[in-house]
Design an enzyme around this catalytic site. Structure first.
Site, PDB file in Angstrom:
ATOM      1  N   ARG A 136       0.895  -1.202   0.087  1.00 36.04           N
ATOM      2  CA  ARG A 136       0.009  -0.111  -0.096  1.00 36.04           C
ATOM      3  C   ARG A 136       0.905   1.365  -0.019  1.00 36.04           C
ATOM      4  O   ARG A 136       0.533   2.239  -0.653  1.00 36.04           O
ATOM      5  CB  ARG A 136      -1.138   0.107   1.140  1.00 36.04           C
ATOM      6  CG  ARG A 136      -2.058   1.012   1.190  1.00 36.04           C
ATOM      7  CD  ARG A 136      -3.050   1.064   2.353  1.00 36.04           C
ATOM      8  NE  ARG A 136      -2.446   1.115   3.504  1.00 36.04           N
ATOM      9  CZ  ARG A 136      -3.338   0.941   4.590  1.00 36.04           C
ATOM     10  NH1 ARG A 136      -4.738   0.785   4.534  1.00 36.04           N
ATOM     11  NH2 ARG A 136      -2.810   0.957   6.021  1.00 36.04           N
ATOM     12  N   ARG A 159      10.454  26.529   0.312  1.00 30.23           N
ATOM     13  CA  ARG A 159       9.053  26.572   0.155  1.00 30.23           C
ATOM     14  C   ARG A 159       8.689  26.953  -1.176  1.00 30.23           C
ATOM     15  O   ARG A 159       8.260  28.340  -1.453  1.00 30.23           O
ATOM     16  CB  ARG A 159       8.380  27.236   1.222  1.00 30.23           C
ATOM     17  CG  ARG A 159       7.076  26.768   1.361  1.00 30.23           C
ATOM     18  CD  ARG A 159       6.311  27.628   2.413  1.00 30.23           C
ATOM     19  NE  ARG A 159       4.668  27.254   2.461  1.00 30.23           N
ATOM     20  CZ  ARG A 159       3.787  27.811   1.685  1.00 30.23           C
ATOM     21  NH1 ARG A 159       4.086  28.558   0.746  1.00 30.23           N
ATOM     22  NH2 ARG A 159       2.516  27.377   1.623  1.00 30.23           N
ATOM     23  N   HIS A 191       5.212  25.415  -3.882  1.00 26.35           N
ATOM     24  CA  HIS A 191       4.454  24.027  -4.197  1.00 26.35           C
ATOM     25  C   HIS A 191       4.745  23.014  -4.940  1.00 26.35           C
ATOM     26  O   HIS A 191       4.435  21.930  -4.879  1.00 26.35           O
ATOM     27  CB  HIS A 191       2.927  24.742  -4.714  1.00 26.35           C
ATOM     28  CG  HIS A 191       2.084  25.516  -3.592  1.00 26.35           C
ATOM     29  ND1 HIS A 191       2.639  26.681  -3.123  1.00 26.35           N
ATOM     30  CD2 HIS A 191       1.054  25.334  -3.012  1.00 26.35           C
ATOM     31  CE1 HIS A 191       1.616  27.011  -2.011  1.00 26.35           C
ATOM     32  NE2 HIS A 191       0.603  26.169  -2.078  1.00 26.35           N
ATOM     33  N   GLU A 246     -16.490   6.319   5.655  1.00 23.73           N
ATOM     34  CA  GLU A 246     -15.575   5.531   6.408  1.00 23.73           C
ATOM     35  C   GLU A 246     -15.661   6.424   7.377  1.00 23.73           C
ATOM     36  O   GLU A 246     -16.034   7.174   7.612  1.00 23.73           O
ATOM     37  CB  GLU A 246     -14.337   5.021   5.640  1.00 23.73           C
ATOM     38  CG  GLU A 246     -13.543   6.221   5.165  1.00 23.73           C
ATOM     39  CD  GLU A 246     -12.146   5.918   4.795  1.00 23.73           C
ATOM     40  OE1 GLU A 246     -11.543   5.066   5.116  1.00 23.73           O
ATOM     41  OE2 GLU A 246     -11.326   7.050   4.356  1.00 23.73           O
ATOM     42  N   LEU A 262      -9.931   4.817   2.104  1.00 28.68           N
ATOM     43  CA  LEU A 262      -8.747   4.124   2.362  1.00 28.68           C
ATOM     44  C   LEU A 262      -9.383   2.595   2.355  1.00 28.68           C
ATOM     45  O   LEU A 262      -9.880   2.329   3.180  1.00 28.68           O
ATOM     46  CB  LEU A 262      -8.117   4.574   3.473  1.00 28.68           C
ATOM     47  CG  LEU A 262      -6.823   3.797   3.664  1.00 28.68           C
ATOM     48  CD1 LEU A 262      -5.594   4.477   2.712  1.00 28.68           C
ATOM     49  CD2 LEU A 262      -6.058   3.779   4.806  1.00 28.68           C
TER      50      LEU A 262
HETATM   51  N1  PMP Z   1     -10.119   4.545   6.690  1.00 29.20           N
HETATM   52  C1  PMP Z   1      -8.824   5.531   7.346  1.00 29.20           C
HETATM   53  C2  PMP Z   1      -9.112   6.809   6.876  1.00 29.20           C
HETATM   54  C3  PMP Z   1      -7.902   5.361   7.965  1.00 29.20           C
HETATM   55  O1  PMP Z   1      -7.031   6.235   8.707  1.00 29.20           O
HETATM   56  C4  PMP Z   1      -7.601   4.053   8.496  1.00 29.20           C
HETATM   57  C5  PMP Z   1      -6.600   3.740   9.494  1.00 29.20           C
HETATM   58  N2  PMP Z   1      -5.210   3.758   8.715  1.00 29.20           N
HETATM   59  C6  PMP Z   1      -8.435   2.917   7.838  1.00 29.20           C
HETATM   60  C7  PMP Z   1      -9.310   3.380   7.102  1.00 29.20           C
HETATM   61  C8  PMP Z   1      -8.044   1.527   8.121  1.00 29.20           C
HETATM   62  O2  PMP Z   1      -6.753   0.959   7.478  1.00 29.20           O
HETATM   63  P1  PMP Z   1      -6.142  -0.355   8.187  1.00 29.20           P
HETATM   64  O3  PMP Z   1      -7.083  -1.375   8.230  1.00 29.20           O
HETATM   65  O4  PMP Z   1      -5.110  -0.207   7.269  1.00 29.20           O
HETATM   66  O5  PMP Z   1      -5.432   0.341   9.339  1.00 29.20           O
END
Ligand code: PMP
Length: 273
Positions: free
Chosen positions: A49, A97, A99, A175, A199
């Site tokens: 990842r 600095r 961007h 999420e 994520l």
């Molecule tokens: N979504 C977000 C926004 C997160 O920060 C995390 C924690 N890293 C997760 C989901 C869960 O990911 P993982 O199971 O890889 O920790």
């Protein structure tokens, strides 16, 4: 000891430059990796990842994935970490600095360990969550250190006597502030599809694996808050909280105790540790 690029250094000797792009722009990526009894959990998946995040923001990692793997393993051994986490980040380095990317692409890697027990009380007894609008950018699939939206969401939970905030974009539940979110309905698992709005958690992947093994349907499908209120069970997942039951969402009780499917998944999960 702290890992800074390829050196192990005492914490008091680590100096981060004021013009580090991580510090000024949040221009970097990270991983949080679990360690149980000195054993690293799913390191290869975290590094895959990381490699993907680097590619997506055009960041050149300062060493190969194999070297990073060796350094992290050594860091855990040097610090004698038993049960805890490794925090690992890479920024686009130090430059005046501007961007736009600097010409000399020398990224800065830092990693350190923290002792952290499993949150067993909440894993067993469940938590309350609240909800808020998902105000984050459109590349939530990249594990960037630019976390202001997530920080504000988590603070909202604390200010509302909850443990986590579940975010909602255009009426779709995405999420948590630092976790993935699942509901159970009629014995099936539902979670947001792994696209740019969330994520793709490593723990989410583990849940998918367990579900497949047990013949529980793992359905990646958008759902609304209304469907959450009607769910049989709910839980969040992350590296630090594992599989944590959600008993209440805002003022609505989902279940009075952790549900059967959630408990079954937790049970299989602990066999993997
Ligand atoms: N979504 C977000 C926004 C997160 O920060 C995390 C924690 N890293 C997760 C989901 C869960 O990911 P993982 O199971 O890889 O920790």
């Amino acid at each position: 000891m702290i890992l800074v690029n390829d050196q192990f250094i005492p914490r008091e000797n680590v100096h981060i430059d004021i013009e580090d792009r991580g510090y000024q722009f949040g221009d970097g990526i990270y991983e949080v990796i679990r360690v149980y009894d000195g054993k690293i959990f799913r390191l290869d998946q975290h590094l895959l990842r990381l490699e993907r995040s680097a590619k997506e923001i055009k960041l050149v990692l300062p060493m190969s994935i194999q070297e990073i793997k060796e350094k992290i393993t050594k860091l855990i051994a040097i610090n004698n970490l038993s049960t805890g986490i490794v925090y690992f980040q890479v920024t686009r380095g130090v430059a005046p600095r501007e961007h736009s990317f600097p010409n000399n692409r020398v990224s800065v890697l830092t990693a350190y360990t923290t002792e952290k027990e499993r949150p067993l009380d909440k894993i067993q007894n469940g938590i309350k969550v609240v909800t808020t609008e998902d105000i984050r950018w459109l590349r939530c699939d990249i594990k960037t250190i630019n976390l202001l939206g997530n920080v504000l969401a988590k603070q909202f939970a604390i200010e509302n006597q909850a443990d986590e905030t579940i975010q909602i974009r255009n009426n779709i539940v995405t999420e948590g502030s630092s976790s993935n979110f699942f509901i159970v309905k009629n014995g099936n698992l539902y979670t947001h599809p792994a696209n740019n709005f969330i994520l793709k958690g490593i723990t989410r992947d583990v849940v998918e694996e367990i579900a497949q093994k047990l013949g529980i349907k793992f359905i990646e499908q958008e759902f609304s808050l209304n469907e959450v209120y009607k769910a049989d069970e709910a839980f969040i997942t992350s590296t630090t909280v594992e599989i944590m039951p959600v008993l209440q969402v805002n003022d609505t009780k989902i279940s009075h105790q952790p549900g059967q499917i959630t408990k079954t998944l937790q049970n299989e999960f602990s066999k993997l540790l």
